[in-house]
Design an enzyme around this catalytic site. Structure first.
Site, short mmCIF file in Angstrom:
data_model
loop_
_atom_site.label_atom_id
_atom_site.label_comp_id
_atom_site.label_asym_id
_atom_site.label_seq_id
_atom_site.Cartn_x
_atom_site.Cartn_y
_atom_site.Cartn_z
N ASP A 72 -50.42 74.82 -14.92
CA ASP A 72 -51.84 74.30 -14.76
C ASP A 72 -52.12 73.64 -16.10
O ASP A 72 -52.26 74.09 -17.13
CB ASP A 72 -52.75 75.39 -14.68
CG ASP A 72 -53.89 74.90 -14.30
OD1 ASP A 72 -54.24 74.85 -12.96
OD2 ASP A 72 -54.76 74.53 -15.29
N GLU A 74 -54.22 71.00 -18.71
CA GLU A 74 -55.34 70.52 -18.95
C GLU A 74 -55.18 69.10 -19.57
O GLU A 74 -54.13 68.92 -20.19
CB GLU A 74 -56.04 71.37 -19.98
CG GLU A 74 -56.46 72.85 -19.15
CD GLU A 74 -57.31 72.90 -18.00
OE1 GLU A 74 -58.17 71.66 -17.83
OE2 GLU A 74 -56.89 73.77 -17.27
N ASP A 171 -51.50 68.35 -10.68
CA ASP A 171 -50.31 68.41 -11.91
C ASP A 171 -49.23 67.61 -11.78
O ASP A 171 -48.55 66.88 -12.61
CB ASP A 171 -50.29 69.96 -12.08
CG ASP A 171 -51.52 70.67 -12.23
OD1 ASP A 171 -51.87 70.93 -13.53
OD2 ASP A 171 -52.24 70.76 -11.39
N HIS A 229 -60.85 76.50 -16.47
CA HIS A 229 -60.51 75.25 -16.95
C HIS A 229 -59.51 75.49 -18.17
O HIS A 229 -59.41 74.60 -19.06
CB HIS A 229 -61.66 74.35 -17.19
CG HIS A 229 -62.25 73.85 -15.74
ND1 HIS A 229 -61.25 73.27 -14.84
CD2 HIS A 229 -63.40 74.05 -15.25
CE1 HIS A 229 -62.25 73.06 -13.78
NE2 HIS A 229 -63.34 73.54 -14.06
N ASP A 234 -56.01 79.81 -16.25
CA ASP A 234 -55.77 79.40 -14.78
C ASP A 234 -54.65 79.79 -14.38
O ASP A 234 -54.40 80.29 -13.26
CB ASP A 234 -55.97 77.99 -14.72
CG ASP A 234 -57.39 77.29 -14.92
OD1 ASP A 234 -58.50 78.60 -14.85
OD2 ASP A 234 -57.64 76.32 -14.93
#
Length: 259
Positions: A72, A74, A171, A229, A234
């Protein structure tokens, strides 16, 4: 019909005993289950371990993959959105496909180069402050370290089946290939197939999780782990949702289309 059923049951029992020997070690077992020289306490421990292992093996059906790689990202962001976005957190959890437990973690922050200064919106959303990305490796360096980690974990062995799992297609369909194209970097083949957890959840539960992890946790009566987030948090939520679905009998399959 009774004889074939009995034969099938015997074969299944033999299979489970064989699997348990591999899990617990053959030294714990004699033809009756434990060696004659075992003490009573050892016999009880062996019996308990055998029962626990049998329960674990029978608790959910086998998956198609040896390992799930939960990922995941960011990325840099703002309102209105900045372009190009750049990955600033790169976490991966290695999830055992048999036990659905986390076996290893890869986690690095990444130095953005096009927009090196994080916006207040980005920090508020992700919890990532400027000091967490300043001086960190570039995306190219992080990708090299991912490959080293994959090799160390045995994930590049052609006999080991693994697949990435993400919460959505963004992603690996948009973010990573888009940034790699911008920087002129190749995308490793193992990033080109994945399982979209939202699609898997909708197949299993019959409804689409509009609000992503929050809806999936709510639908499965799970507590949200950590901070929304946060990439690594996550990933932990994704792993927990996968484990819960697996225990309900769901078999995970690739959802991405070939590149």
């Amino acid at each position: 019909m009774l004889a074939p059923l009995q034969t099938g049951a015997a074969r299944f029992s033999s299979y489970l005993l064989s699997r348990a020997r591999k899990v617990l070690g053959s030294h714990l077992f004699s033809p009756c289950g434990v060696p004659e020289f075992c003490s009573i306490s050892t016999r009880k421990l062996a019996a308990h371990s055998f029962g626990a292992s049998m329960a674990a093996m029978m608790s959910f059906p086998p998956q198609r993959y040896h390992y799930f790689l939960v990922l995941d990202f960011e990325a840099t962001c703002d309102k209105p959105q900045i372009h190009p976005q750049e990955i600033i957190e790169f976490p991966i959890l290695k999830l055992n496909g048999r036990t659905m437990e986390i076996e290893s973690t890869f986690h690095m922050y990444v130095q953005p180069v096009v927009h090196p200064q994080l916006t207040p919106f980005c920090t508020e959303l992700t919890g990532i402050i400027q000091a967490m990305v300043d001086g960190q490796p570039s995306l190219q360096q992080v990708l090299e370290r991912v490959d080293e980690w994959m090799a160390k974990e045995g994930l590049l062995d052609p006999n080991v089946k693994s697949i990435f799992v993400t919460c959505g297609d963004w992603d690996l369909k948009v973010m990573l290939p888009g940034q790699c194209q911008y920087l002129g970097l190749p995308v490793a083949d193992y990033f080109k197939q994945w399982i979209n957890l939202k699609k898997a959840y909708s197949f299993a539960m019959g409804c689409w999780p509009k609000n992503g992890l929050l809806d999936m946790n709510k639908g499965l009566s799970l507590q949200h782990i950590g901070r929304p987030h946060s990439g690594i948090d996550d990933c932990k939520n994704i792993a927990n949702i996968m484990k819960t679905l697996a225990y309900r009998g769901f078999i995970f399959k690739q959802t991405s289309k070939p590149f």
